[in-house]
Write a protein that holds these residues in place. Structure first.
Motif, PDB file in Angstrom:
ATOM      1  N   SER A 237       0.805  -1.213   0.000  1.00 32.77           N
ATOM      2  CA  SER A 237       0.000   0.000   0.000  1.00 32.77           C
ATOM      3  C   SER A 237       0.841   1.268   0.000  1.00 32.77           C
ATOM      4  CB  SER A 237      -0.935   0.012   1.208  1.00 32.77           C
ATOM      5  OG  SER A 237      -0.205  -0.124   2.404  1.00 32.77           O
ATOM      6  N   PHE A 238       2.154   1.164   0.225  1.00 30.44           N
ATOM      7  CA  PHE A 238       2.985   2.369   0.240  1.00 30.44           C
ATOM      8  C   PHE A 238       4.432   1.990  -0.018  1.00 30.44           C
ATOM      9  CE2 PHE A 238       3.527   0.662   4.430  1.00 30.44           C
ATOM     10  CZ  PHE A 238       4.821   0.990   4.793  1.00 30.44           C
ATOM     11  N   PHE A 239       5.220   2.997  -0.326  1.00 28.83           N
ATOM     12  CA  PHE A 239       6.672   2.836  -0.378  1.00 28.83           C
ATOM     13  C   PHE A 239       7.302   4.143   0.074  1.00 28.83           C
ATOM     14  CE2 PHE A 239       6.231   5.134  -4.279  1.00 28.83           C
ATOM     15  CZ  PHE A 239       7.433   5.819  -4.418  1.00 28.83           C
ATOM     16  N   ASN A 240       8.544   4.059   0.519  1.00 31.61           N
ATOM     17  CA  ASN A 240       9.312   5.239   0.911  1.00 31.61           C
ATOM     18  C   ASN A 240      10.636   5.260   0.174  1.00 31.61           C
ATOM     19  OD1 ASN A 240       7.659   6.443   2.997  1.00 31.61           O
ATOM     20  ND2 ASN A 240       8.198   4.719   4.288  1.00 31.61           N
ATOM     21  N   THR A 241      10.939   6.382  -0.481  1.00 31.34           N
ATOM     22  CA  THR A 241      12.324   6.601  -0.880  1.00 31.34           C
ATOM     23  C   THR A 241      13.062   7.155   0.338  1.00 31.34           C
ATOM     24  OG1 THR A 241      11.714   8.783  -1.739  1.00 31.34           O
ATOM     25  CG2 THR A 241      11.854   6.970  -3.323  1.00 31.34           C
ATOM     26  N   TRP A 242      14.371   6.887   0.386  1.00 36.77           N
ATOM     27  CA  TRP A 242      15.163   7.387   1.513  1.00 36.77           C
ATOM     28  C   TRP A 242      15.055   8.901   1.568  1.00 36.77           C
ATOM     29  CZ3 TRP A 242      16.589   5.675   5.838  1.00 36.77           C
ATOM     30  CH2 TRP A 242      17.612   6.270   6.574  1.00 36.77           C
ATOM     31  N   GLY A 243      15.012   9.453   2.789  1.00 38.42           N
ATOM     32  CA  GLY A 243      14.564  10.817   2.994  1.00 38.42           C
ATOM     33  C   GLY A 243      15.533  11.921   2.643  1.00 38.42           C
ATOM     34  N   VAL A 244      16.223  11.818   1.536  1.00 38.14           N
ATOM     35  CA  VAL A 244      17.016  12.933   1.010  1.00 38.14           C
ATOM     36  C   VAL A 244      16.698  13.051  -0.472  1.00 38.14           C
ATOM     37  CG1 VAL A 244      18.881  12.793   2.697  1.00 38.14           C
ATOM     38  CG2 VAL A 244      19.017  11.444   0.617  1.00 38.14           C
ATOM     39  N   THR A 245      16.891  14.244  -1.020  1.00 39.47           N
ATOM     40  CA  THR A 245      16.486  14.524  -2.396  1.00 39.47           C
ATOM     41  C   THR A 245      17.116  13.567  -3.389  1.00 39.47           C
ATOM     42  OG1 THR A 245      16.177  16.858  -1.862  1.00 39.47           O
ATOM     43  CG2 THR A 245      16.449  16.293  -4.186  1.00 39.47           C
ATOM     44  N   ALA A 246      18.384  13.225  -3.207  1.00 35.78           N
ATOM     45  CA  ALA A 246      19.092  12.410  -4.195  1.00 35.78           C
ATOM     46  C   ALA A 246      18.464  11.033  -4.374  1.00 35.78           C
ATOM     47  CB  ALA A 246      20.557  12.259  -3.785  1.00 35.78           C
ATOM     48  N   TYR A 247      17.793  10.514  -3.353  1.00 32.06           N
ATOM     49  CA  TYR A 247      17.178   9.195  -3.453  1.00 32.06           C
ATOM     50  C   TYR A 247      15.742   9.256  -4.010  1.00 32.06           C
ATOM     51  CZ  TYR A 247      20.964   6.921  -0.948  1.00 32.06           C
ATOM     52  OH  TYR A 247      22.190   6.413  -0.593  1.00 32.06           O
ATOM     53  N   THR A 248      15.205  10.468  -4.147  1.00 36.21           N
ATOM     54  CA  THR A 248      13.830  10.637  -4.609  1.00 36.21           C
ATOM     55  C   THR A 248      13.764  11.261  -5.999  1.00 36.21           C
ATOM     56  OG1 THR A 248      13.098  10.905  -2.319  1.00 36.21           O
ATOM     57  CG2 THR A 248      11.590  11.655  -4.043  1.00 36.21           C
ATOM     58  N   VAL A 249      14.601  12.251  -6.248  1.00 35.16           N
ATOM     59  CA  VAL A 249      14.584  12.983  -7.517  1.00 35.16           C
ATOM     60  C   VAL A 249      15.673  12.428  -8.434  1.00 35.16           C
ATOM     61  CG1 VAL A 249      14.766  15.234  -8.598  1.00 35.16           C
ATOM     62  CG2 VAL A 249      13.769  15.029  -6.312  1.00 35.16           C
ATOM     63  N   PRO A 250      15.319  11.905  -9.595  1.00 31.35           N
ATOM     64  CA  PRO A 250      16.333  11.364 -10.509  1.00 31.35           C
ATOM     65  C   PRO A 250      17.357  12.414 -10.914  1.00 31.35           C
ATOM     66  CG  PRO A 250      14.150  10.611 -11.141  1.00 31.35           C
ATOM     67  CD  PRO A 250      13.947  11.652 -10.087  1.00 31.35           C
ATOM     68  N   ALA A 251      18.566  11.935 -11.231  1.00 30.66           N
ATOM     69  CA  ALA A 251      19.677  12.851 -11.487  1.00 30.66           C
ATOM     70  C   ALA A 251      19.680  13.402 -12.910  1.00 30.66           C
ATOM     71  CB  ALA A 251      21.006  12.133 -11.206  1.00 30.66           C
ATOM     72  N   ARG A 252      19.055  12.681 -13.868  1.00 28.33           N
ATOM     73  CA  ARG A 252      19.158  13.068 -15.266  1.00 28.33           C
ATOM     74  C   ARG A 252      17.784  13.431 -15.843  1.00 28.33           C
ATOM     75  NH1 ARG A 252      22.730   8.803 -14.317  1.00 28.33           N
ATOM     76  NH2 ARG A 252      21.044   7.302 -14.661  1.00 28.33           N
ATOM     77  N   PRO A 253      17.752  14.236 -16.904  1.00 30.94           N
ATOM     78  CA  PRO A 253      16.465  14.665 -17.477  1.00 30.94           C
ATOM     79  C   PRO A 253      15.550  13.504 -17.860  1.00 30.94           C
ATOM     80  CG  PRO A 253      18.231  16.013 -18.359  1.00 30.94           C
ATOM     81  CD  PRO A 253      18.883  14.934 -17.556  1.00 30.94           C
ATOM     82  N   ALA A 254      16.096  12.440 -18.429  1.00 31.91           N
ATOM     83  CA  ALA A 254      15.252  11.299 -18.797  1.00 31.91           C
ATOM     84  C   ALA A 254      14.619  10.672 -17.564  1.00 31.91           C
ATOM     85  CB  ALA A 254      16.080  10.265 -19.563  1.00 31.91           C
ATOM     86  N   GLY A 255      15.352  10.637 -16.476  1.00 32.35           N
ATOM     87  CA  GLY A 255      14.809  10.115 -15.231  1.00 32.35           C
ATOM     88  C   GLY A 255      13.710  11.004 -14.675  1.00 32.35           C
ATOM     89  N   ILE A 256      13.869  12.320 -14.820  1.00 27.85           N
ATOM     90  CA  ILE A 256      12.834  13.259 -14.376  1.00 27.85           C
ATOM     91  C   ILE A 256      11.537  13.032 -15.155  1.00 27.85           C
ATOM     92  CG2 ILE A 256      12.168  15.684 -14.298  1.00 27.85           C
ATOM     93  CD1 ILE A 256      14.141  15.077 -12.147  1.00 27.85           C
ATOM     94  N   GLU A 257      11.653  12.851 -16.460  1.00 25.64           N
ATOM     95  CA  GLU A 257      10.463  12.603 -17.270  1.00 25.64           C
ATOM     96  C   GLU A 257       9.789  11.300 -16.864  1.00 25.64           C
ATOM     97  OE1 GLU A 257       9.019  14.751 -19.356  1.00 25.64           O
ATOM     98  OE2 GLU A 257      10.552  16.097 -18.542  1.00 25.64           O
TER      99      GLU A 257
END
Length: 240
Positions: free
Chosen positions: A205-225
């Motif tokens: 029912s849920f998941f958590n990315t580790w609580g810092v930006t680098a583990y949640t927001v992809p590093a490259r534009p293709a990952g952001i899309e």
């Protein structure tokens, strides 16, 4: 074991802030540990909403206990003592925090188990556990040992096992830690995650990315899309 038995040498002396007075040593690890529990429970008791009601909180038992990078790992404590340690801790939290009425206790090994018997080795009991799950940083990872698809199938198989065990025991379940950080993570991390969450037999029912930006927001534009497509899926809800 020293915490459970009240043995061991004095510990806990020192200071983190150079301007603060030095903390005197506790007589043994048990005294140190319960002093830390008192600090945490005092904090939880201060958590109130605008109406003064206690805020629900998840208390995570000592995680990734099959690894040996921490002092509750298998080289330091037996599964029997680990279970006792969790139970004593949960009981102390319940006594100190509103009778435990706003607390949910969570059990989360790492991914280094191959069957349900191993996964449940350290499980402290249904009466002190509300949520079960596991941590997995192999999702979307490509390296020389196996492909992204092969790693993901292993993860999905484990998610199915935990989902069924949660259903059988009447517990909630989720992916407790994951993340898209590191050079080996592909740009399609969130596509992999969505595939796992939506696979037949998976009821997380849920998941958590580790609580810092680098583990949640992809590093490259293709990952952001890829992340944006994931967030646009109507089945996905995100925390503010």
């Amino acid at each position: 074991r020293e915490i459970l038995e009240g043995t061991g040498a004095p510990c806990g002396a020192g200071k983190r802030d150079p301007k603060a007075p030095e903390t005197p040593a506790f007589p043994n690890p048990r005294a140190w540990y319960w002093a830390q529990v008192d600090k945490v429970t005092a904090f939880l008791n201060r958590l109130r909403d605008e109406s003064g009601n206690p805020i629900p909180c998840v208390v995570r038992f000592f995680h990734e206990m099959e690894d040996d990078w921490m002092w509750w790992g298998p080289k330091s404590v037996s599964p029997e003592d680990f279970r006792r340690f969790c139970r004593e801790t949960a009981e102390a939290f319940r006594r100190a925090v509103n009778g435990g009425r706003n607390l949910l206790f969570l059990y989360s090994p790492d991914r280094y188990w191959k069957d349900l018997d191993r996964y449940m080795t350290w499980y402290p009991g249904d009466d002190v556990t509300d949520i079960i799950g596991f941590d997995d940083y192999s999702i979307g990872v490509s390296n020389g040992t196996s492909t992204v698809e092969q790693k993901l199938e292993v993860t999905i198989g484990k998610m199915r096992l935990v989902s069924e065990e949660a259903r059988r025991r009447g517990k909630a379940c989720g992916l407790i830690e994951c993340g898209c950080y590191g050079p080996d993570v592909v740009d399609g991390f969130y596509s992999c995650l969505l595939k796992a969450l939506s696979s037949d037999g998976v009821r997380f029912s849920f998941f958590n990315t580790w609580g810092v930006t680098a583990y949640t927001v992809p590093a490259r534009p293709a990952g952001i899309e890829d992340w944006k497509r994931y967030l646009a899926d109507p089945r996905i809800l995100t925390a503010p």
